[in-house]
Design an enzyme around this catalytic site. Structure first.
Site, PDB file in Angstrom:
ATOM      1  N   ILE A  80       0.664 -52.999  -6.340  1.00  0.00           N
ATOM      2  CA  ILE A  80       1.280 -54.271  -6.705  1.00  0.00           C
ATOM      3  C   ILE A  80       2.646 -54.048  -7.345  1.00  0.00           C
ATOM      4  O   ILE A  80       3.602 -54.779  -7.076  1.00  0.00           O
ATOM      5  CB  ILE A  80       0.354 -55.056  -7.657  1.00  0.00           C
ATOM      6  CG1 ILE A  80      -0.883 -55.553  -6.900  1.00  0.00           C
ATOM      7  CG2 ILE A  80       1.093 -56.233  -8.290  1.00  0.00           C
ATOM      8  CD1 ILE A  80      -1.906 -56.247  -7.782  1.00  0.00           C
ATOM      9  N   SER A 134      -6.191 -60.169 -13.809  1.00  0.00           N
ATOM     10  CA  SER A 134      -7.193 -60.130 -12.748  1.00  0.00           C
ATOM     11  C   SER A 134      -8.233 -61.201 -13.019  1.00  0.00           C
ATOM     12  O   SER A 134      -8.448 -61.599 -14.173  1.00  0.00           O
ATOM     13  CB  SER A 134      -7.859 -58.750 -12.720  1.00  0.00           C
ATOM     14  OG  SER A 134      -9.015 -58.746 -11.908  1.00  0.00           O
ATOM     15  N   TYR A 192     -12.412 -51.033 -16.959  1.00  0.00           N
ATOM     16  CA  TYR A 192     -11.316 -51.842 -16.420  1.00  0.00           C
ATOM     17  C   TYR A 192     -11.484 -53.314 -16.799  1.00  0.00           C
ATOM     18  O   TYR A 192     -10.529 -53.969 -17.232  1.00  0.00           O
ATOM     19  CB  TYR A 192     -11.266 -51.679 -14.903  1.00  0.00           C
ATOM     20  CG  TYR A 192     -10.125 -52.406 -14.237  1.00  0.00           C
ATOM     21  CD1 TYR A 192      -8.849 -51.865 -14.219  1.00  0.00           C
ATOM     22  CD2 TYR A 192     -10.329 -53.634 -13.605  1.00  0.00           C
ATOM     23  CE1 TYR A 192      -7.798 -52.523 -13.602  1.00  0.00           C
ATOM     24  CE2 TYR A 192      -9.291 -54.301 -12.982  1.00  0.00           C
ATOM     25  CZ  TYR A 192      -8.030 -53.742 -12.985  1.00  0.00           C
ATOM     26  OH  TYR A 192      -6.989 -54.406 -12.376  1.00  0.00           O
ATOM     27  N   LYS A 218      -8.904 -55.637 -19.041  1.00  0.00           N
ATOM     28  CA  LYS A 218      -8.280 -56.876 -18.573  1.00  0.00           C
ATOM     29  C   LYS A 218      -8.628 -58.056 -19.481  1.00  0.00           C
ATOM     30  O   LYS A 218      -7.785 -58.922 -19.747  1.00  0.00           O
ATOM     31  CB  LYS A 218      -8.705 -57.167 -17.130  1.00  0.00           C
ATOM     32  CG  LYS A 218      -8.074 -56.238 -16.097  1.00  0.00           C
ATOM     33  CD  LYS A 218      -6.552 -56.354 -16.102  1.00  0.00           C
ATOM     34  CE  LYS A 218      -5.916 -55.480 -15.035  1.00  0.00           C
ATOM     35  NZ  LYS A 218      -4.437 -55.552 -15.046  1.00  0.00           N
TER      36      LYS A 218
END
Length: 396
Positions: free
Chosen positions: A18, A142, A155, A159
């Site tokens: 990204i 996300s 993860y 986030k």
């Protein structure tokens, strides 16, 4: 499209995925870009792409888990290009594994890069933007910031932490009356190389959970968020569904993901036990923006388009409703025998013109909300007046 004054942009995680796609998108605008990541190979290739597109780039090999390195990188960008306008926090690493099979050191590493890397980047940006009273910080988030899934505890935790941290900073900026803007872009599954570089403790190769989008969709959303004053931006209908679903039926999703989340994140191909990961060190070579799921990934998000154009969509819907109401009124008006105390078609045309004229004059840009509410108010008053006139005619 190039702006009159080149934007000075910093992007972390700029070497691949990204981040790399976002570099290309800003380069189209002629931006001057500070490229932050650990991979020198990917950063040098990204610099070439920026320069080929007409922008300028500064390669800054940096580990965002180290605040001193991030601060030095920010200082070098401003020395080379001038004040930073936009800072995009995007760097990440992850590990696909059941929680109890992750070592404390591995969990800490994911947290330091994926969460604290954003903290360090935000600190460096705010130290410079806040005294100047301008600038935008974009946190690449996300759907997992709201709805966690199995095998990604480190993860998902990072986030979610980014979201909480960002909301707190936003409140402080409001308290201080600051013009600095901070926003978060919540991403869907994206076709990036990360699925071939994250540490994988599972028996099969990792994959994003469909539907999958190309990184260019994510990059478009990031650039749009950086140039529009939105608190938060959701990308893809799957992101919207995950976030809303978690608000309505979180317990059901816990059970559903417990049953499906392991298989949906793995392909049928066995994982190579000797494959290297980038958890501790960058992998050699240029990885680019795309992963190995081009045949499954979507190049377009209708939901993102609707979000970017929601003002005009609301305007069109509201104007349509107002026109239908006015049309119904005019049809009813033409059937009345008496014209006493009636609003004429000329009155309606004059009022609509007045509303449009006032709205345009209030701002150099068309204020869609004022126009919509103005037309809606007039339609309501028109129908209310007609109702009264009809009652009078009936009574007489």
């Amino acid at each position: 499209m190039k702006t009159s004054k080149p934007e000075v942009v910093v992007i972390t995680g700029a070497s691949a995925g990204i981040g790399r796609a976002t570099v290309r998108e800003f380069a189209k605008r002629g931006a001057y870009i500070g490229l932050i990541a650990r991979s020198s190979d990917g950063l040098n290739k990204a610099r070439q792409e920026v320069e080929a597109a007409g922008g300028k780039a500064l390669v800054l090999p940096t580990d965002v888990s180290d605040p001193a390195q991030v601060e030095i990188a920010a200082a070098m960008v401003e020395k080379e290009f001038g004040p930073i306008d936009i800072w995009v926090n995007n760097a990440m690493t992850s590990i696909l594994s059941p929680f109890l099979e992750i070592t404390p050191e591995e969990f800490r590493r994911v947290t330091e890069v994926t969460y604290l890397g954003y903290v360090h980047g935000t600190m460096a940006a705010l130290r410079r933007m806040k005294p100047r009273e301008r600038g935008t910080i974009v946190q690449v988030g996300s759907a997992l910031a709201y709805r966690s899934i199995p095998l990604q505890s480190a993860y998902c935790g990072a986030k979610a932490a980014i979201r909480g941290f960002t909301d707190s900073i936003r409140c402080e900026l409001h308290h201080d009356g600051s013009n600095v803007h901070i926003t978060m872009v919540q991403m869907p599954a994206v076709n990036t190389p990360q699925f071939d570089w994250i540490k994988n403790n599972m028996t099969h190769k990792s994959q994003p959970v469909p539907p999958i989008f190309q990184p260019e969709v994510a990059a478009e959303a990031i650039v749009w968020a950086a140039t529009h004053k939105r608190r938060e931006l959701y990308v893809g209908s799957s992101t919207v569904e995950a976030i809303l679903g978690n608000k309505v039926v979180p317990g059901i999703l816990d059970h559903y993901l417990g049953k499906t989340g392991y298989k949906s994140q793995q392909t049928e191909q066995p994982e190579n036990e000797n494959r290297l990961s980038n958890l501790w060190e960058p992998l050699p070579g240029d990885r680019g923006a795309h992963g190995r799921f081009d045949d499954q990934a979507q190049n377009y998000s209708a939901q993102l388009w609707a979000t970017e154009n929601q003002d005009w969509l609301v305007l069109g819907l509201g104007a349509g409703v107002a026109l239908v109401a006015l049309g119904a009124y005019l049809g009813h008006q033409s059937q009345q025998d008496s014209q006493d105390h009636r609003i004429t078609e000329s009155d309606i045309n004059q009022e609509v013109s007045r509303q449009l004229h006032q709205t345009v004059n209030r701002s150099s840009k068309l204020n869609n909300w004022n126009l919509l509410t103005g037309l809606a108010r007039f339609a309501w008053k028109t129908l209310a007046t007609e109702s009264k006139n009809h009652q009078k005619a009936t009574q007489s």
